[in-house]
Design an enzyme around this catalytic site. Structure first.
Site, PDB file in Angstrom:
ATOM      1  N   ALA A  44      40.413  48.329 -36.787  1.00  0.00           N
ATOM      2  CA  ALA A  44      40.311  47.481 -37.848  1.00  0.00           C
ATOM      3  C   ALA A  44      40.248  45.907 -37.432  1.00  0.00           C
ATOM      4  O   ALA A  44      39.846  45.219 -38.127  1.00  0.00           O
ATOM      5  CB  ALA A  44      42.002  47.498 -38.417  1.00  0.00           C
ATOM      6  N   ALA A  45      40.295  45.674 -36.001  1.00  0.00           N
ATOM      7  CA  ALA A  45      40.232  44.169 -35.621  1.00  0.00           C
ATOM      8  C   ALA A  45      38.807  43.767 -35.637  1.00  0.00           C
ATOM      9  O   ALA A  45      37.851  44.520 -35.371  1.00  0.00           O
ATOM     10  CB  ALA A  45      40.722  44.193 -34.139  1.00  0.00           C
ATOM     11  N   PRO A  46      38.507  42.697 -36.011  1.00  0.00           N
ATOM     12  CA  PRO A  46      39.433  41.550 -36.219  1.00  0.00           C
ATOM     13  C   PRO A  46      39.992  41.530 -37.493  1.00  0.00           C
ATOM     14  O   PRO A  46      40.726  40.526 -38.088  1.00  0.00           O
ATOM     15  CB  PRO A  46      38.757  40.265 -35.915  1.00  0.00           C
ATOM     16  CG  PRO A  46      37.236  40.788 -36.305  1.00  0.00           C
ATOM     17  CD  PRO A  46      37.092  42.198 -35.908  1.00  0.00           C
ATOM     18  N   ASN A  98      38.503  41.680 -40.953  1.00  0.00           N
ATOM     19  CA  ASN A  98      37.681  41.190 -42.249  1.00  0.00           C
ATOM     20  C   ASN A  98      37.761  42.301 -43.201  1.00  0.00           C
ATOM     21  O   ASN A  98      37.971  41.900 -44.619  1.00  0.00           O
ATOM     22  CB  ASN A  98      36.133  40.907 -41.841  1.00  0.00           C
ATOM     23  CG  ASN A  98      36.252  39.521 -41.150  1.00  0.00           C
ATOM     24  OD1 ASN A  98      37.121  38.577 -41.619  1.00  0.00           O
ATOM     25  ND2 ASN A  98      35.255  39.123 -40.366  1.00  0.00           N
ATOM     26  N   ARG A 131      42.608  41.465 -30.082  1.00  0.00           N
ATOM     27  CA  ARG A 131      41.977  41.414 -30.965  1.00  0.00           C
ATOM     28  C   ARG A 131      43.140  41.639 -32.255  1.00  0.00           C
ATOM     29  O   ARG A 131      42.990  41.300 -33.506  1.00  0.00           O
ATOM     30  CB  ARG A 131      40.854  42.388 -31.361  1.00  0.00           C
ATOM     31  CG  ARG A 131      39.610  42.036 -30.372  1.00  0.00           C
ATOM     32  CD  ARG A 131      38.485  43.273 -30.161  1.00  0.00           C
ATOM     33  NE  ARG A 131      37.997  43.670 -31.322  1.00  0.00           N
ATOM     34  CZ  ARG A 131      36.702  43.014 -31.777  1.00  0.00           C
ATOM     35  NH1 ARG A 131      36.107  42.148 -31.235  1.00  0.00           N
ATOM     36  NH2 ARG A 131      36.436  43.668 -32.867  1.00  0.00           N
ATOM     37  N   CYS A 158      27.523  48.043 -37.086  1.00  0.00           N
ATOM     38  CA  CYS A 158      26.380  46.896 -37.115  1.00  0.00           C
ATOM     39  C   CYS A 158      25.429  47.226 -35.865  1.00  0.00           C
ATOM     40  O   CYS A 158      25.188  46.333 -35.349  1.00  0.00           O
ATOM     41  CB  CYS A 158      27.106  45.413 -37.026  1.00  0.00           C
ATOM     42  SG  CYS A 158      28.195  45.356 -35.342  1.00  0.00           S
TER      43      CYS A 158
END
Ligand SMILES: C[S@@+](CC[C@H](N)C(=O)[O-])C[C@H]1O[C@@H](n2cnc3c(N)ncnc32)[C@H](O)[C@@H]1O
Length: 466
Positions: free
Chosen positions: A235-237, A239, A263, A359
């Protein structure tokens, strides 16, 4: 440390090879790392131009106390950046004294080279690539406000609202203080590239989240209805966690996991600022979260956005444009983890829909991971055919891969990204129909692991800005 001093220190560190730009920025303790990163990148890009202007204006000869790296950063800001706008501290009067001469030298340089724009002074390799043309996307946090109010706020601040984008051309044409509503996401505003909103009051108050459009796709496509139970596996950070909470309208439950304590601390701060109250954060290896644990018996939605090479990240493309082949060993290790995490996620008994995203631009971390997971349970899950009009599809490496989505600065005017939506073929037998269609709103009893779990609203007291 003030911004300009921090930028000069990073620049000096990069030039003397003390570390990578990214490492030095993160190690600088300067709070707004994005702002610092952008300033150093741009100063570096114009380095030869700045050297020429500083030398011909005789700045360092006249100001013996001014160190060369700081001079470069300050002259960048004065001539090519945003100007000092009330900042600049003790250096501002010094720069004011030399302003006319520096401007004249920049103008002379342009005449000598026969160009009219600052960017035309850049050598081929420093010219802006597609990554630098990606607009600034701003997600309106619907837990705190709505798109209409955010639009009105910006209009009152002198921005010009151009309505809803109807094509990529509308977005490409954005300039100055104009902005649009995104064509796909009704809560996404689009500003010209390089619009810096990190100090905007609505951002500071958690009403806006600065999030690339491609990174909004996972939560949007997972689309958990209010009341449902969701796992955000990495999950971190945070968004995407905050986006999920907005879709849930804070009703239901998000179990958010991450391994990295630092994080996670920023995640807690981000979620608290965004007004998220339906999330339980845990410092835990997702691979060790048991699918048979009763706490997760109603989890029908999982978002899996695991660690990846980050090869599609805009900051990476701007810093190291065209970097070649990744380290194969690292890529193999990442892909192995991603496959384990995806296969593990698919074993949650009530799961109906899962979004896998990275990403990364590499097939090994994207289509290959999805294909391997589907091959393990071919009758149970399939790729959902989503967003048929999205222009950039998965690489055709297996039948159905075209249902995956890719994104890039060139094709979608976003960061490089990959998203796949997996849905269960049949409703699982372990969850009754009634349970499947009406997820319970009451949270499950709080887990015992008190030390490691915290509600999203309770950010650690050591975090600034709380
Ligand atoms: C790409 S980032 C997630 C970004 C996040 N979804 C967002 O939108 O803000 C990947 C995260 O996975 C975490 N991670 C890596 N291995 C993990 C594991 N085994 N279990 C849980 N989290 C893990 C990393 O610490 C990192 O924060």
């Amino acid at each position: 440390m003030a911004l300009y001093a921090a930028a000069a220190a990073v620049l000096a560190g990069v030039e003397s090879r003390q570390g990578s730009l990214r490492g030095l920025v993160y190690g600088s303790n300067f709070q707004n790392v994005k702002q610092l990163y952008a300033l150093v990148c741009e100063t570096q890009r114009y380095s030869t131009v700045l050297d020429a202007v500083i030398a011909s204006a005789g700045l360092l000869r006249a100001e013996k106390k001014l160190r060369p790296h700081l001079a470069k950063v300050l002259v960048y800001e004065l001539l090519l950046g945003r100007g000092f706008k009330g900042r600049g501290g003790r250096w501002k009067p010094l720069l004011d004294r030399h302003q006319a001469r520096l401007k004249a030298e920049l103008a002379r340089l342009k005449v000598r080279r026969g160009v009219s724009q600052n960017e035309d002074l850049l050598e081929g390799g420093s010219k802006p690539g597609p990554a630098s043309q990606v607009p600034r996307f701003v997600r309106v946090n619907t837990l705190k406000t709505c798109s209409e109010d955010a639009v009105d706020y910006f209009k009152r601040q002198g921005f010009s609202y151009q309505g809803r984008a109807s094509s990529l051309e509308d977005v490409r044409a954005l300039k100055g203080k104009c902005f649009l509503l995104d064509s796909l996401l009704p809560e996404l505003l689009v500003f010209p590239a390089r619009t810096d909103l990190h100090e905007h009051p609505l951002y500071q108050a958690g009403h806006l989240i600065l999030q690339d459009k491609a990174s909004c796709l996972p939560a949007m496509l997972l689309a958990p209805p209010p009341g449902s139970h969701v796992i955000d596996a990495c999950a971190a950070p945070g968004n995407k966690t905050s986006h999920l909470a907005a879709l849930l309208k804070n009703q239901g439950k998000i179990f958010a996991f991450d391994l990295d304590a630092r994080r996670l601390a920023s995640t807690a701060t981000l979620l608290a600022r965004a007004g998220v109250s339906c999330c339980e954060l845990a410092e835990q290896d997702f691979l060790e979260v048991s699918p048979s644990d009763q706490r997760y018996r109603q989890v029908q939605y999982i978002l899996l956005d695991p660690s990846c090479s980050g090869s599609g990240m805009l900051t990476r493309q701007l810093e190291e444009p065209g970097t070649g082949v990744p380290n194969q060993e690292r890529l193999r290790a990442l892909a192995a983890f991603q496959q384990r995490a995806l296969s593990h996620a698919l074993t949650f008994p009530a799961l109906r829909r899962l979004v896998y995203s990275t990403c990364s631009l590499y097939q090994e971390e994207n289509e290959d991971v999805v294909r391997a997971a589907l091959q393990q349970s071919p009758a149970a899950f399939r790729l959902a055919p989503v967003l048929p009009s999205w222009p950039h599809r998965g690489l055709g490496t297996f039948p159905g891969a075209e249902h995956c989505l890719r994104a890039s600065p060139e094709t979608t005017l976003t960061g490089g990204f990959f998203t796949a939506v997996l849905e269960r073929v049949e409703v699982p037998s372990s969850v009754s129909q009634a349970e499947a269609s009406a997820p319970e709103v009451t949270p499950n009893p709080a887990p015992k692991r008190k030390r490691r779990r915290r509600k999203a609203t309770a950010a650690p007291s050591s975090q600034p800005g709380m």
